[in-house]
Write a protein that holds these residues in place. Structure first.
Motif, short mmCIF file in Angstrom:
data_model
loop_
_atom_site.label_atom_id
_atom_site.label_comp_id
_atom_site.label_asym_id
_atom_site.label_seq_id
_atom_site.Cartn_x
_atom_site.Cartn_y
_atom_site.Cartn_z
N ARG A 194 20.66 -16.23 74.34
CA ARG A 194 22.04 -16.68 74.59
C ARG A 194 22.40 -16.87 76.19
O ARG A 194 21.92 -16.34 76.81
N GLU A 195 23.38 -17.85 76.29
CA GLU A 195 24.01 -17.92 77.52
C GLU A 195 24.92 -16.86 77.92
O GLU A 195 25.82 -16.90 77.19
N ILE A 196 24.76 -16.32 79.15
CA ILE A 196 25.71 -15.24 79.73
C ILE A 196 25.83 -15.59 81.00
O ILE A 196 25.14 -16.23 81.68
N ALA A 197 26.93 -14.67 81.66
CA ALA A 197 26.85 -14.51 83.23
C ALA A 197 27.13 -13.16 83.51
O ALA A 197 28.16 -12.68 83.91
N LEU A 198 25.95 -12.29 83.60
CA LEU A 198 26.31 -10.71 83.70
C LEU A 198 25.58 -10.16 84.89
O LEU A 198 24.56 -10.73 85.13
N ASP A 199 26.47 -9.35 85.68
CA ASP A 199 25.66 -8.89 87.11
C ASP A 199 25.41 -7.54 86.71
O ASP A 199 26.21 -6.73 85.99
N PHE A 200 24.36 -7.05 87.25
CA PHE A 200 23.81 -5.88 87.11
C PHE A 200 23.58 -5.22 88.58
O PHE A 200 22.81 -5.40 89.35
N HIS A 201 24.40 -4.14 88.86
CA HIS A 201 24.56 -3.87 89.99
C HIS A 201 23.79 -2.41 90.16
O HIS A 201 23.93 -1.37 89.66
N ARG A 202 22.66 -2.43 91.09
CA ARG A 202 21.80 -1.29 91.03
C ARG A 202 22.06 -0.28 92.24
O ARG A 202 22.99 -0.88 93.17
N TRP A 203 21.98 1.01 92.19
CA TRP A 203 22.37 1.94 93.04
C TRP A 203 21.15 2.93 93.26
O TRP A 203 20.22 3.08 92.75
N GLN A 204 21.41 3.54 94.69
CA GLN A 204 20.53 4.44 95.19
C GLN A 204 21.27 5.65 94.89
O GLN A 204 22.36 5.80 94.98
N PRO A 205 20.38 6.68 94.22
CA PRO A 205 21.07 7.81 94.08
C PRO A 205 22.05 8.63 94.81
O PRO A 205 22.96 9.18 94.60
N ASP A 206 21.68 8.94 96.08
CA ASP A 206 22.09 9.26 96.98
C ASP A 206 23.68 8.69 97.48
O ASP A 206 24.40 9.45 97.64
N ARG A 207 23.50 7.45 97.30
CA ARG A 207 24.74 6.75 97.62
C ARG A 207 25.61 6.93 96.44
O ARG A 207 27.09 7.08 96.70
N MET A 208 25.24 6.91 95.43
CA MET A 208 26.26 7.44 94.20
C MET A 208 26.66 8.69 94.07
O MET A 208 27.68 9.19 93.71
N THR A 209 25.76 9.51 94.38
CA THR A 209 26.27 10.96 94.62
C THR A 209 27.38 11.41 95.67
O THR A 209 28.00 11.87 95.36
N ALA A 210 27.15 10.48 96.65
CA ALA A 210 28.35 10.61 97.51
C ALA A 210 29.48 10.12 97.36
O ALA A 210 30.92 10.70 97.46
N LEU A 211 29.67 8.87 96.39
CA LEU A 211 30.57 8.44 95.94
C LEU A 211 31.35 9.43 94.65
O LEU A 211 32.69 9.61 94.66
N LEU A 212 30.45 9.97 93.89
CA LEU A 212 30.85 10.84 93.08
C LEU A 212 31.73 12.31 93.87
O LEU A 212 32.70 12.60 93.61
N ALA A 213 30.96 12.73 95.01
CA ALA A 213 31.74 13.77 95.69
C ALA A 213 33.08 13.25 96.27
O ALA A 213 33.71 13.99 96.29
N ASP A 214 32.86 12.28 96.62
CA ASP A 214 34.44 11.40 97.08
C ASP A 214 35.39 11.61 96.09
O ASP A 214 36.74 11.75 96.37
N ALA A 215 35.09 11.39 94.73
CA ALA A 215 35.86 11.47 93.91
C ALA A 215 36.34 12.98 93.20
O ALA A 215 37.02 12.80 92.35
N GLY A 216 35.58 13.69 93.90
CA GLY A 216 35.89 15.16 93.42
C GLY A 216 34.74 15.84 92.38
O GLY A 216 35.09 16.59 91.43
N LEU A 217 33.68 14.84 92.01
CA LEU A 217 32.80 15.31 91.11
C LEU A 217 31.27 15.73 91.91
O LEU A 217 30.77 14.89 92.50
#
Length: 226
Positions: A165-188
């Motif tokens: 099927r034709e789609i147009a999906l973007d999949f954004h990958r992350w480094q765990p330490d970067r996502m951890t930092a963003l979660l901490a910034d959000a209070g998690l």
């Protein structure tokens, strides 16, 4: 207000692949013990905290919500795609599934004991992820837990076709330490991190972060707990 274009393309893409994706992923958790282990750990900490309502955001065809229900959680699913929601309702008629977007959840402040984003923040442009995580923090009760799953990497993946099927999906990958930092910034505060190697059907390693919103009267620290 004009809807962001990434929501339109994500909804259209998920609508297009709903049925074949459900067939592809139906038995996923039975063959991925580390994934199942993180979901079991999440269910355990939610129950240990007294239980309560849990949302799986980006639920897709509903298999993860159904799995969590089987682990004893009071869970419902939210998804952007009407076709995914309709499919989840047909497949799991005993559970509740609603349409919605993760950056604007139709929930009161502190309504949830837990929230799971199982490969669902991956379609959000990186610059908008802090807004999504802030929304997760808003809807979680003090002491509530969040579980995120995503692909590990630095470069996004764009798919123009999937399941014939034709789609147009973007999949954004992350480094765990970067996502951890963003979660901490959000209070998690991240309490556990699991990174596993890619399965034959996967392109990259996979990461799972279990985070907690501070209970009333407790501080919130950045980074993973030792």
């Amino acid at each position: 207000m004009t809807e962001p274009s990434y929501l339109q393309t994500t909804r259209a893409g998920d609508d297009a692949i709903a049925v074949p994706y459900e067939e592809f992923a139906r038995d996923d958790l039975a063959n991925k013990p580390f994934d199942a282990a993180m979901l079991a750990a999440f269910a355990h900490v939610v129950r240990a905290g007294g239980g309560g309502l849990v949302a799986e955001v980006g639920t897709g065809p509903g298999r993860v919500a159904a799995h969590l229900h089987g682990l004893g959680l009071d869970v419902f699913g939210v998804d952007l795609s009407p076709e995914m929601v309709a499919l989840a309702r047909r497949t799991y008629p005993g559970l509740r599934f609603v349409e919605g977007q993760m950056a604007e959840l139709d929930l009161a402040d502190g309504a949830l004991a837990g929230l799971v984003a199982w490969y669902s923040v991956i379609h959000t442009p990186p610059e908008l992820v802090p807004t999504v995580l802030a929304e997760f923090h808003r809807v979680l009760a003090p002491g509530g837990h969040a579980l995120l799953a995503f692909q590990v990497g630095d470069e996004p993946l764009h798919l123009s076709e999937a399941f014939d099927r034709e789609i147009a999906l973007d999949f954004h990958r992350w480094q765990p330490d970067r996502m951890t930092a963003l979660l901490a910034d959000a209070g998690l505060d991240v309490r556990a991190t699991l990174v596993r190697e890619a399965e034959p059907t996967e392109r990259t390693p996979q990461a799972y972060l279990l985070a907690r919103k501070a209970a009333d009267g407790q501080g919130e620290g950045a980074g993973a707990a030792s």
